[in-house]
Design an enzyme around this catalytic site. Structure first.
Site, PDB file in Angstrom:
ATOM      1  N   HIS A 143      -6.046   7.666   8.974  1.00  0.00           N
ATOM      2  CA  HIS A 143      -5.254   7.008  10.011  1.00  0.00           C
ATOM      3  C   HIS A 143      -4.419   8.009  10.788  1.00  0.00           C
ATOM      4  O   HIS A 143      -3.396   7.676  11.362  1.00  0.00           O
ATOM      5  CB  HIS A 143      -4.364   5.915   9.409  1.00  0.00           C
ATOM      6  CG  HIS A 143      -5.076   5.139   8.349  1.00  0.00           C
ATOM      7  ND1 HIS A 143      -4.973   5.436   7.023  1.00  0.00           N
ATOM      8  CD2 HIS A 143      -5.948   4.117   8.444  1.00  0.00           C
ATOM      9  CE1 HIS A 143      -5.759   4.633   6.327  1.00  0.00           C
ATOM     10  NE2 HIS A 143      -6.358   3.825   7.155  1.00  0.00           N
TER      11      HIS A 143
HETATM   12  S1  FES Z   1      -3.287   8.549   7.301  1.00  0.00           S
HETATM   13 FE1  FES Z   1      -3.789   6.785   6.192  1.00  0.00          FE
HETATM   14  S2  FES Z   1      -4.487   7.633   4.375  1.00  0.00           S
HETATM   15 FE2  FES Z   1      -3.912   9.372   5.444  1.00  0.00          FE
END
Ligand code: FES
Ligand code: HEM
Lengths: 178, 444
Positions: A143
């Site tokens: 993410h």
């Molecule tokens: S940014 Fe969501 S798991 Fe690393």
């Protein structure tokens, strides 16, 4: 008449009420004691807990390289930092950060070149990869969390810096993790 | 079940059975002579389609379990063994894998049907809630099933979803970690996790079957809703379930199975991810991890917020909205056929949800509408996927929390017919082919 007698009777604590409460309480304790093993069985088993520590030879890791070892089912990054990486991290020591920490607090004294981190994104647990983020450190593909060269969170949804495992140097090029 | 039974045992065996276990009476009253609104359209066939999906998943799943090995060292290869060596194994696995997608496709249509025709309103609240419980159980089952082949996507899917609970560390420190450790049976997703997921993946579909039983029971008390949303007023408004809807459902099921078979035989991997052909590796996360398509809208909501805890809470609330819906919609009119405004808000809601699904499949920083260019890299900059997700997620929640509560108070609805039959019984019926919709045998 009989009714009134019955009512007043009902209001006072009664031997039978006591027996009811005591029986229910005993029953509740019994149920809890029975249910608990069925919940607790899902917690880590003895052999999983026993996998406490590993020794790692790091003599072959040259500056700019990173070793990834598996410890307790998780990747541990052993990064041999270049002077430039260290300088970049120190320069940002007082920058605005979500989880403020100095570079020195993330390494062992005199061993600033060795950055040893649990390679698990503090957002939702993916393994960040080195070298693709904006801050010269790690980037998490899941993410988009970005960590700097001290493993501190700089951008994205992760709330905390990459965690430091318990470790100690058992020799000049030997480290014990856990 | 409600009302009197029309079952008449015909043979002496049936009479003997009927006073001991009236199971044939129950079957007759629920599936043969059950009075069903005569105006149900094809959106109503998805309940039957869902039942077929559940049976397909259970049957193929039982077979797969005969060959699968739930062990972190062996699972991946046992699935390859099913694909290459087990007789017809490839087909059975592809049916099961695509079956999950088909199941979700059907449940989304089924839920959307309920949203549009107001099937969640009194007196069907419990029916609706049971449906939501089924949906939750389906999500849990599909999630754990996807972990079983122990490929890269399986592994990181399990990592990300179980880590959602670690967000609770922010509320009470330590609690989140305690939950994840308990879920994993270790300090990371590992063999213990795989084993328990297999056990639960086996169990949950049977729990779903149980709740479907309750769901159908709850359906048969008030009876079906229908496209007008008007209650059944008399026998004139209904037809017996058999043969009218058994045949209509069967036709829809066959068409649905055509689509299903197309996926299984011509595009079996279209809905999967190539990365899951790589065995799980706890040291490397694939570059682009995405959940299965049916979770994408929720995934987009999770990523829409930069804060971990709030992201997780919003994602769970997106589902909680469905549970609250019967008490959020204030309109007395059930079917949106007579709610000209609600209809538009509903269509936008569907579009927003599909849009969220699209966002969920993209990278958060992908640019949707390019406005400028990055001075250094030359990459386009502008309106990104995260920003679009925020807009769409806001609408998603506003639909439940603002639109439906307020619209019911202000909207000017169209005239609702008195009975199901009113709109179709000919007044100037010349243009209508006789008996096409109304029941000719009952006309005086
Ligand atoms: S940014 Fe969501 S798991 Fe690393
Ligand atoms: C395994 C999943 C499910 C199965 C097998 C199933 C089955 C059925 C069946 C057979 C019906 C009969 C009417 C019809 O054909 O539409 C029905 C009705 C209904 N279902 Fe489901 N269902 C499932 C999931 C859900 C879910 C997830 C929801 C909502 C969140 C839901 C909400 C409803 C409602 C409201 C009705 C009554 C609709 C009406 O008659 O208007 N169902 N279901």
């Amino acid at each position: 008449m009989a009714e009134t007698a019955h009512e007043t009777h009902g209001e006072e604590p009664h031997r039978r009420d006591f027996i009811h409460i005591a029986a229910m309480a005993t029953g509740a304790v019994g149920v809890a004691a029975t249910v608990w093993p069925f919940i607790d069985q899902m917690n880590p088993s003895g052999d999983t807990l026993a996998l406490a520590s590993i020794e790692q030879d790091i003599s072959k890791v040259t500056p700019g390289q990173q070793l990834v070892v598996l410890w307790r089912g998780k990747p541990v990054f052993v990064r041999h930092r270049t002077p430039a990486e260290i300088a970049a991290a120190v320069k940002d020591d007082h920058a605005d950060m979500r989880d403020p920490a100095t570079d020195a607090s993330r390494t062992k004294p005199g061993k600033q070149e060795w950055l040893i981190l649990i390679g698990v994104c503090t957002h939702l647990g993916c393994v960040p990869s080195f070298g693709t983020g904006d801050y010269g450190g790690w980037f998490c593909p899941c993410h988009g969390s970005v960590y700097d060269t001290a493993g501190r969170i700089r951008k994205g949804p992760a709330p905390k810096n990459l965690e430091l495992p318990d470790y100690e140097f058992t020799g000049p090029t030997k480290v014990k993790i856990g | 079940m409600s009302g009197h039974s029309t079952y008449e045992p015909k043979t002496s065996f049936e009479r003997w059975l009927d006073v001991r276990l009236p199971i044939l009476r129950m079957a007759h009253d629920t599936a043969i002579d059950f009075p069903t609104p005569k105006n149900l359209n094809y959106w109503w066939t998805f309940g039957g389609i869902l039942a077929v999906c559940l049976v397909i998943q259970i049957v193929t799943g039982l077979v797969l379990a005969m060959h699968y090995v739930a062990n972190a060292g062996l699972a991946f290869n046992s699935v390859e063994h099913i694909m290459r060596d087990v007789n017809h194994g490839w087909m059975i696995r592809y049916i099961h894998a695509n079956g999950a997608s088909m199941f979700f496709l059907a449940v989304y249509v089924h839920i959307a049907r309920g949203l549009y025709y107001g099937s969640y309103k009194a007196p069907r609240e419990i029916l609706w809630l049971l449906g939501c419980v089924i949906y939750l159980l389906m999500m849990a089952t599909a999630f754990m099933g996807y972990v079983l082949p122990w490929g890269q996507m399986s592994y990181y899917g399990a990592v990300v979803i179980t880590n959602l609970f670690s967000a609770f560390d922010r509320l009470i420190p330590g609690v989140g970690t305690a939950i994840t450790t308990w879920l994993w049976g270790g300090f990371a997703v590992d063999n213990a996790t795989l084993n328990r997921f297999f056990s639960l993946h086996y169990l949950l579909p049977f729990m779903i079957a149980g709740v479907v039983g309750l769901h159908i029971w709850a359906l048969h008390v008030p009876g079906n809703n229908n496209p007008t949303g008007v209650d059944v007023k008399s026998k004139e408004d209904t037809v017996p379930f058999h043969p009218y809807y058994t045949v209509k459902d069967a036709f829809a099921i066959l068409v649905f199975l055509l689509l299903f078979s197309w996926f299984v035989f011509f595009a079996p991997e279209a809905l999967g991810h190539a990365d899951n052909q790589v065995p799980a590796n706890p040291l490397v996360t694939p570059i682009h991890i995405v959940p299965e398509w049916y979770f994408l809208p929720f995934y987009a909501i999770l990523r829409a917020v930069p804060d971990k805890l709030i992201g997780v809470l919003l994602m769970f609330s997106a589902i909680a909205m469905l549970f609250l819906l019967p008490w959020l919609d204030t309109s007395k009119v059930r079917s949106m056929r007579y709610r000209p405004m609600a209809r538009w808000f509903f269509l936008i809601f569907i579009a927003a949800t599909l849009g969220l699904g699209w966002c969920g499949g993209k990278l958060p920083d992908d640019v949707v509408i390019a406005v400028g260019q990055d001075a250094v890299s030359g990459e386009p900059t502008g309106f990104t996927v995260v920003m679009l997700s925020r807009v769409l997620a806001t609408y998603y929640f506003a639909y439940f929390l603002l639109v439906l509560p307020l619209l019911g108070l202000f909207e000017k609805t169209l005239a609702v017919p008195d009975t199901i039959s009113t709109p179709v019984l000919p007044k100037g019926g010349a243009s209508m082919p006789t008996g096409a919709t109304a029941s000719p045998e009952k006309k005086g």
